[in-house]
Write a protein that holds these residues in place. Structure first.
Motif, PDB file in Angstrom:
ATOM      1  N   THR A   1      -6.950   2.160  -9.864  1.00 40.93           N
ATOM      2  CA  THR A   1      -6.155   1.388  -8.900  1.00 40.93           C
ATOM      3  C   THR A   1      -6.213   2.026  -7.508  1.00 40.93           C
ATOM      4  N   THR A   2      -6.253   3.337  -7.444  1.00 34.06           N
ATOM      5  CA  THR A   2      -6.340   4.004  -6.146  1.00 34.06           C
ATOM      6  C   THR A   2      -7.713   3.781  -5.527  1.00 34.06           C
ATOM      7  N   GLU A   3      -8.751   3.838  -6.351  1.00 35.75           N
ATOM      8  CA  GLU A   3     -10.100   3.553  -5.839  1.00 35.75           C
ATOM      9  C   GLU A   3     -10.168   2.160  -5.242  1.00 35.75           C
ATOM     10  N   LEU A   4      -9.560   1.181  -5.903  1.00 32.36           N
ATOM     11  CA  LEU A   4      -9.582  -0.193  -5.388  1.00 32.36           C
ATOM     12  C   LEU A   4      -8.931  -0.285  -4.012  1.00 32.36           C
ATOM     13  N   PHE A   5      -7.763   0.311  -3.857  1.00 27.30           N
ATOM     14  CA  PHE A   5      -7.084   0.295  -2.557  1.00 27.30           C
ATOM     15  C   PHE A   5      -7.905   1.014  -1.493  1.00 27.30           C
TER      16      PHE A   5
ATOM     17  N   ALA B   1       0.833  -1.203   0.000  1.00 29.94           N
ATOM     18  CA  ALA B   1       0.000   0.000   0.000  1.00 29.94           C
ATOM     19  C   ALA B   1       0.869   1.255   0.000  1.00 29.94           C
ATOM     20  N   THR B   2       1.933   1.229   0.767  1.00 32.05           N
ATOM     21  CA  THR B   2       2.837   2.377   0.818  1.00 32.05           C
ATOM     22  C   THR B   2       3.408   2.667  -0.566  1.00 32.05           C
ATOM     23  N   GLU B   3       3.756   1.610  -1.283  1.00 33.81           N
ATOM     24  CA  GLU B   3       4.341   1.761  -2.617  1.00 33.81           C
ATOM     25  C   GLU B   3       3.317   2.175  -3.663  1.00 33.81           C
ATOM     26  N   LYS B   4       2.127   1.614  -3.580  1.00 38.70           N
ATOM     27  CA  LYS B   4       1.165   1.770  -4.669  1.00 38.70           C
ATOM     28  C   LYS B   4       0.181   2.917  -4.508  1.00 38.70           C
ATOM     29  N   ILE B   5       0.011   3.420  -3.309  1.00 39.53           N
ATOM     30  CA  ILE B   5      -0.966   4.485  -3.111  1.00 39.53           C
ATOM     31  C   ILE B   5      -0.258   5.825  -3.037  1.00 39.53           C
ATOM     32  N   ASP B   6      -0.548   6.685  -3.985  1.00 34.53           N
ATOM     33  CA  ASP B   6      -0.065   8.060  -3.957  1.00 34.53           C
ATOM     34  C   ASP B   6      -1.014   8.827  -3.040  1.00 34.53           C
ATOM     35  N   ALA B   7      -0.495   9.309  -1.928  1.00 38.67           N
ATOM     36  CA  ALA B   7      -1.332   9.964  -0.923  1.00 38.67           C
ATOM     37  C   ALA B   7      -2.097  11.157  -1.502  1.00 38.67           C
ATOM     38  N   HIS B   8      -1.442  11.937  -2.328  1.00 40.52           N
ATOM     39  CA  HIS B   8      -2.083  13.123  -2.899  1.00 40.52           C
ATOM     40  C   HIS B   8      -3.271  12.726  -3.786  1.00 40.52           C
ATOM     41  N   ILE B   9      -3.076  11.723  -4.619  1.00 41.70           N
ATOM     42  CA  ILE B   9      -4.168  11.261  -5.490  1.00 41.70           C
ATOM     43  C   ILE B   9      -5.293  10.677  -4.642  1.00 41.70           C
ATOM     44  N   ALA B  10      -4.948   9.874  -3.653  1.00 44.53           N
ATOM     45  CA  ALA B  10      -5.960   9.250  -2.798  1.00 44.53           C
ATOM     46  C   ALA B  10      -6.812  10.308  -2.099  1.00 44.53           C
ATOM     47  N   GLU B  11      -6.158  11.285  -1.539  1.00 43.78           N
ATOM     48  CA  GLU B  11      -6.888  12.347  -0.848  1.00 43.78           C
ATOM     49  C   GLU B  11      -7.779  13.115  -1.816  1.00 43.78           C
ATOM     50  N   ARG B  12      -7.280  13.396  -2.994  1.00 40.85           N
ATOM     51  CA  ARG B  12      -8.073  14.119  -3.997  1.00 40.85           C
ATOM     52  C   ARG B  12      -9.294  13.312  -4.434  1.00 40.85           C
ATOM     53  N   LEU B  13      -9.134  11.988  -4.589  1.00 39.60           N
ATOM     54  CA  LEU B  13     -10.269  11.145  -4.980  1.00 39.60           C
ATOM     55  C   LEU B  13     -11.362  11.174  -3.913  1.00 39.60           C
ATOM     56  N   LEU B  14     -10.965  11.036  -2.666  1.00 42.32           N
ATOM     57  CA  LEU B  14     -11.938  11.057  -1.582  1.00 42.32           C
ATOM     58  C   LEU B  14     -12.644  12.413  -1.499  1.00 42.32           C
ATOM     59  N   LEU B  15     -11.887  13.465  -1.603  1.00 39.17           N
ATOM     60  CA  LEU B  15     -12.481  14.802  -1.549  1.00 39.17           C
ATOM     61  C   LEU B  15     -13.400  15.070  -2.742  1.00 39.17           C
ATOM     62  N   ALA B  16     -13.034  14.578  -3.918  1.00 42.41           N
ATOM     63  CA  ALA B  16     -13.868  14.768  -5.109  1.00 42.41           C
ATOM     64  C   ALA B  16     -15.230  14.111  -4.943  1.00 42.41           C
ATOM     65  N   VAL B  17     -15.259  12.943  -4.327  1.00 39.04           N
ATOM     66  CA  VAL B  17     -16.538  12.283  -4.074  1.00 39.04           C
ATOM     67  C   VAL B  17     -17.424  13.168  -3.195  1.00 39.04           C
ATOM     68  N   LEU B  18     -16.799  13.880  -2.285  1.00 33.73           N
ATOM     69  CA  LEU B  18     -17.540  14.756  -1.373  1.00 33.73           C
ATOM     70  C   LEU B  18     -17.818  16.131  -1.982  1.00 33.73           C
ATOM     71  N   GLY B  19     -17.467  16.288  -3.269  1.00 39.16           N
ATOM     72  CA  GLY B  19     -17.769  17.529  -3.978  1.00 39.16           C
ATOM     73  C   GLY B  19     -16.715  18.601  -3.860  1.00 39.16           C
ATOM     74  N   GLU B  20     -15.529  18.229  -3.401  1.00 45.56           N
ATOM     75  CA  GLU B  20     -14.451  19.204  -3.250  1.00 45.56           C
ATOM     76  C   GLU B  20     -13.331  18.908  -4.228  1.00 45.56           C
ATOM     77  N   GLY B  21     -13.138  19.768  -5.196  1.00 46.50           N
ATOM     78  CA  GLY B  21     -12.043  19.621  -6.140  1.00 46.50           C
ATOM     79  C   GLY B  21     -12.387  18.751  -7.332  1.00 46.50           C
ATOM     80  N   SER B  22     -11.405  18.631  -8.200  1.00 45.52           N
ATOM     81  CA  SER B  22     -11.565  17.877  -9.443  1.00 45.52           C
ATOM     82  C   SER B  22     -10.458  16.832  -9.561  1.00 45.52           C
TER      83      SER B  22
END
Length: 146
Positions: free
Chosen positions: A112-116, A80-101
């Motif tokens: 792949t980030t969504e799956l993790f 998980a440490t290797e495969k998950i880019d923290a910045h992308i992961a955080e952006r994906l979660l925030l986008a679902v909540l209507g914050e950012g693109s």
């Protein structure tokens, strides 16, 4: 193409941690479904799981809660440490909540980030078999609407 029983069963097996069943079911899916339709099911499940976990959070603290969740998830395994880019992961979660693109993020990285993240969200929710089955049914219905 609607989401098939096999696609739903594949995701359910993955999220339940039944790796052998997941891999067997995944091999049974045709390549076109895996590339086109399965990611739609994953995205729907990710949307539901994200809203379940963070949708009712205080808007003032949701970003810090997301950062903590991503850090925790990345720290659980070396993979998980290797495969998950923290910045992308955080952006994906925030986008679902209507914050950012996330328009500038590569589709493969999104998937792949969504799956993790989805696996972590479901693991933390500690759903029993019936609750997981209900969750998959909701995700499937949402994906079928796409």
């Amino acid at each position: 193409m609607p989401i098939t029983d096999n696609m739903a069963a594949t995701l359910q097996a993955q999220l339940a941690g039944r790796t052998d069943d997941h891999l067997r079911l995944l091999r049974e899916l045709d390549k076109e479904s895996v590339q086109a339709d399965y990611p739609v099911l994953v995205a729907a499940a990710f949307f539901l799981a994200t809203n379940r976990r963070f949708g009712k959070c205080d808007p003032k603290t949701v970003k810090s809660q997301i950062i903590e969740f991503v850090a925790s998830l990345r720290g659980r395994t070396p993979e998980a440490t290797e495969k998950i880019d923290a910045h992308i992961a955080e952006r994906l979660l925030l986008a679902v909540l209507g914050e950012g693109s996330i328009a500038d993020i590569d589709d493969r990285a999104v998937y792949t980030t969504e799956l993790f993240l989805l696996a972590g969200l479901i693991a933390d929710a500690d759903l029993n078999d019936a609750e997981l089955a209900s969750f998959i049914t909701k995700a499937r219905a949402m994906a079928d609407e796409e």
